[in-house]
Design a protein around this motif. Sequence first.
Motif, mmCIF file in Angstrom:
data_model
loop_
_atom_site.group_PDB
_atom_site.id
_atom_site.type_symbol
_atom_site.label_atom_id
_atom_site.label_comp_id
_atom_site.label_asym_id
_atom_site.label_seq_id
_atom_site.Cartn_x
_atom_site.Cartn_y
_atom_site.Cartn_z
ATOM 1 N N ALA A 140 21.339 2.422 -6.800
ATOM 2 C CA ALA A 140 20.641 3.084 -5.696
ATOM 3 C C ALA A 140 19.353 3.687 -6.219
ATOM 4 N N ILE A 141 18.357 3.729 -5.359
ATOM 5 C CA ILE A 141 17.126 4.424 -5.689
ATOM 6 C C ILE A 141 16.693 5.252 -4.479
ATOM 7 N N THR A 142 15.984 6.335 -4.771
ATOM 8 C CA THR A 142 15.370 7.149 -3.735
ATOM 9 C C THR A 142 13.867 7.118 -3.959
ATOM 10 N N LEU A 143 13.134 6.682 -2.945
ATOM 11 C CA LEU A 143 11.679 6.651 -3.029
ATOM 12 C C LEU A 143 11.141 7.964 -2.470
ATOM 13 N N ILE A 144 10.238 8.586 -3.214
ATOM 14 C CA ILE A 144 9.763 9.933 -2.889
ATOM 15 C C ILE A 144 8.242 9.951 -2.923
ATOM 16 N N LYS A 145 7.616 10.493 -1.889
ATOM 17 C CA LYS A 145 6.178 10.715 -1.950
ATOM 18 C C LYS A 145 5.864 11.601 -3.166
ATOM 19 N N PRO A 146 4.852 11.241 -3.950
ATOM 20 C CA PRO A 146 4.595 11.954 -5.213
ATOM 21 C C PRO A 146 4.518 13.469 -5.083
ATOM 22 N N GLY A 189 0.802 -1.216 0.000
ATOM 23 C CA GLY A 189 0.000 0.000 0.000
ATOM 24 C C GLY A 189 0.833 1.263 0.000
ATOM 25 N N MET A 190 2.027 1.203 -0.599
ATOM 26 C CA MET A 190 2.938 2.345 -0.607
ATOM 27 C C MET A 190 2.836 3.108 -1.922
ATOM 28 N N ASP A 191 2.878 4.420 -1.812
ATOM 29 C CA ASP A 191 2.784 5.288 -2.986
ATOM 30 C C ASP A 191 4.031 6.154 -3.058
ATOM 31 N N TYR A 192 4.984 5.741 -3.880
ATOM 32 C CA TYR A 192 6.228 6.481 -4.053
ATOM 33 C C TYR A 192 6.571 6.602 -5.529
ATOM 34 N N LYS A 193 7.203 7.717 -5.882
ATOM 35 C CA LYS A 193 7.897 7.823 -7.163
ATOM 36 C C LYS A 193 9.312 7.286 -6.949
ATOM 37 N N VAL A 194 9.883 6.702 -8.001
ATOM 38 C CA VAL A 194 11.225 6.119 -7.914
ATOM 39 C C VAL A 194 12.213 7.022 -8.636
ATOM 40 N N MET A 195 13.234 7.432 -7.903
ATOM 41 C CA MET A 195 14.302 8.262 -8.473
ATOM 42 C C MET A 195 15.577 7.445 -8.546
ATOM 43 N N PHE A 196 16.312 7.602 -9.653
ATOM 44 C CA PHE A 196 17.620 6.961 -9.806
ATOM 45 C C PHE A 196 18.685 8.052 -9.669
ATOM 46 N N PRO A 197 19.278 8.197 -8.466
ATOM 47 C CA PRO A 197 20.135 9.350 -8.190
ATOM 48 C C PRO A 197 21.601 9.164 -8.558
ATOM 49 N N GLY A 198 22.024 7.967 -8.858
ATOM 50 C CA GLY A 198 23.429 7.608 -8.996
ATOM 51 C C GLY A 198 23.604 6.271 -8.307
ATOM 52 N N PRO A 199 24.740 5.615 -8.455
ATOM 53 C CA PRO A 199 24.810 4.192 -8.103
ATOM 54 C C PRO A 199 25.177 3.832 -6.663
ATOM 55 N N THR A 200 25.299 4.804 -5.758
ATOM 56 C CA THR A 200 25.778 4.458 -4.415
ATOM 57 C C THR A 200 24.823 4.926 -3.320
ATOM 58 N N GLY A 201 25.055 4.414 -2.117
ATOM 59 C CA GLY A 201 24.271 4.826 -0.980
ATOM 60 C C GLY A 201 24.392 6.310 -0.700
ATOM 61 N N ALA A 202 25.588 6.851 -0.837
ATOM 62 C CA ALA A 202 25.770 8.288 -0.630
ATOM 63 C C ALA A 202 24.960 9.090 -1.639
#
Length: 429
Positions: free
Chosen positions: A284-290, A108-121
């Motif tokens: 790496a991905i960053t999940l963001i509320k729309p 039940g999660m609603d996030y946009k997926v961002m690809f910020p670069g390949p590492t945790g940082a």
Amino acid sequence: MTSTTEKTVTDMSVFEALESEVRSYCRSFPTIFDKARGYKLWDTQGREFIDFFAGAGALNYGHNNSRIKSKLIDYLTDDHVVHSLDMATVAKESFLKRFQDVILSPRGMDYKVMFPGPTGANTVESALKLARKVTGRQTVISFTKAFHGMTLGALAVTGNAFKRKGAGVPLHHAVSMPYDQYHENVDSLTLLERYLEDDGSGVDLPAAIILETVQGEGGINVAGSEWLKQVEQICRRWDILLIVDDVQAGCGRTGPFFSFEEAGIQPDMVCLSKSIGGYGLPFAITLIKPELDQWAPGEHNGTFRGHNLAFVAATEALSYWETDELTQDILRKGEKVRLALEEMAAKHPELQTDVRGRGLMQGISFASEGFADRVCQAAFQRGLIMETSGPDSEVAKVMPPLTIDDEGLDKGLSILEESIQAAKQSSTQ
């Protein structure tokens, strides 16, 4: 094969002569590794090692996972796109759809997926930048003993003094507060609220609060569900964004796919890396509320944010999460680890130990300075790869691949027990 208990010498001269002094893990594990499969590694001399390190959490599905490897080989053989920045590719489309269907929708999660670069940082930096952009505020609150990465923004919200010193410049716009159970006489969240309420506290209303539910590098410190819920309530009360750094604790490391599921909280952003790449590939991905996805095109970018081999590996790795079978297996094996560590602690009360962690992210701390390091050195000599964590490297960390079988887990824990005894004997000589 040579027995791992024999102290044979590996020629490390090439690395000593040509590689920077910054190298660290090859000092802890002074051998040249050659092959790996599942939860085992072999060096060039044929010595076998059980892996309780798992690439610092990047190898949750083991080394050279056959299911994932097959997909990668097919993808490369058919000349599909490997590098694409953030262009649309078949591999990226497959990952996005699969992540939505297997991970987000069932929860039940609603996030946009961002690809910020390949590492945790990279994912942490993107979350911090976006929080500041959306709120128009600068300050970010983090917690004692936190670790969020080695770039300047991530270092500013990291607690470790040694790593912070490496920045070489002042680290601004961050305030550190006590983590859950940091001190038995400190109610950390009441303290935080007093700071927010008091115009004379010197703490500006922050853009975000960032936290790890289990602090990996900080010493396997576990935040309780009630504490996490209270942090979320503070964020909602003060219109502060909540960022969960799930780079190491996520992707099933503590049992559920996300480490915060047990607490029932809903972060505004989630940072994932390490094992989201499935095969140890940088991703790496960053999940963001729309409603927070307010980036202008290209406002945060990177040459390797479209790593298609990682898309392929990650897509196949998600097949492990179609049911709760892996979660239940992790929890079962985590209980086995917990009982084994508690038995070891009970056998050596004079070592003043503390057993910590959740799932297959656990550890045992030792009060004596340098003792955990000696345990890990003894373990390496006996064929077990482990690392330490904590501000003073006081915790011997148990973090095998999630797919390890019971035989491998039992053998590794047995070696750990032998290594504690060996370290104790060496310290009395």
